[in-house]
Design a protein around this motif. Sequence first.
Motif, mmCIF file in Angstrom:
data_model
loop_
_atom_site.group_PDB
_atom_site.id
_atom_site.type_symbol
_atom_site.label_atom_id
_atom_site.label_comp_id
_atom_site.label_asym_id
_atom_site.label_seq_id
_atom_site.Cartn_x
_atom_site.Cartn_y
_atom_site.Cartn_z
ATOM 1 N N CYS A 24 0.832 -1.200 0.000
ATOM 2 C CA CYS A 24 0.000 0.000 0.000
ATOM 3 C C CYS A 24 0.871 1.256 0.000
ATOM 4 O O CYS A 24 1.974 1.258 0.533
ATOM 5 N N ASP A 26 0.408 3.829 1.697
ATOM 6 C CA ASP A 26 0.277 4.521 2.985
ATOM 7 C C ASP A 26 1.659 4.755 3.623
ATOM 8 O O ASP A 26 2.332 3.818 4.049
ATOM 9 N N GLY A 64 -3.976 0.314 -1.062
ATOM 10 C CA GLY A 64 -4.490 -1.007 -0.694
ATOM 11 C C GLY A 64 -3.497 -2.143 -0.853
ATOM 12 O O GLY A 64 -3.767 -3.254 -0.423
ATOM 13 N N HIS A 101 -2.235 -3.973 5.306
ATOM 14 C CA HIS A 101 -1.856 -3.442 6.614
ATOM 15 C C HIS A 101 -3.055 -3.022 7.456
ATOM 16 O O HIS A 101 -4.161 -2.801 6.941
ATOM 17 N N CYS A 104 -6.048 0.221 7.038
ATOM 18 C CA CYS A 104 -5.870 0.639 5.642
ATOM 19 C C CYS A 104 -7.141 1.328 5.138
ATOM 20 O O CYS A 104 -8.226 0.739 5.158
ATOM 21 N N GLY A 105 -7.007 2.555 4.688
ATOM 22 C CA GLY A 105 -8.148 3.319 4.189
ATOM 23 C C GLY A 105 -8.806 2.676 2.988
ATOM 24 O O GLY A 105 -10.018 2.805 2.784
HETATM 25 ZN ZN LIG Z 1 -3.428 1.206 3.001
#
Ligand SMILES: [Zn+2]
Length: 178
Positions: A24, A26, A64, A101, A104-105
């Motif tokens: 991801c 992030d 993601g 993770h 995770c949004g």
């Molecule tokens: Zn994420």
Amino acid sequence: MHTLTVPVRADLTHYQAGAIVFQCFDDRFFHLFERLMEALEKEDAEEAGVDQAVVYIDRVITAGGAKDLVADGTPEQVSLMGQIAKSVKLHHTHNIIAITHEDCGAYGDEATQGGDREKQFLYHVARHREIEAAILAKYPEFAGKIRHFYLSINGAIELDIAKEELTEEEARGLSLFA
Ligand SMILES: [Zn+2]
């Protein structure tokens, strides 16, 4: 106009990739991702019986991580699956590392399971089972060559996707006993 130049050399030697890795974007988890890559490199060196192994990896960094490998028929899935084919074609890649993770949004609220970190972990284990099935449906040659990792707020944990329950080791990785 000010333009930036950064003088750093790149090595153009062609390489064979040890793995294609789905992670991801992030940034909160980037340092965990890097430590995990280092740990995998160390593992490779130990298996090869050398002090240091140079392991090339093809990094696929998207929202993601491995998540959209299962989103059936979406442009995102087609794109991610295509990265596997390209990695194999260009770098003769034999292994896949699928990472998701905590918090995770891209997975959204459902995944956080109302703040229950153990349930959130098991939710991801189930998603990784789907990721594995989706990859193998398209690339059966990767059977036994896919590893799954979950980046929790307390570190990276390798997933045993065959298990429905949390193992003691996983619980320790999540620091649920702390
Ligand atoms: Zn994420």
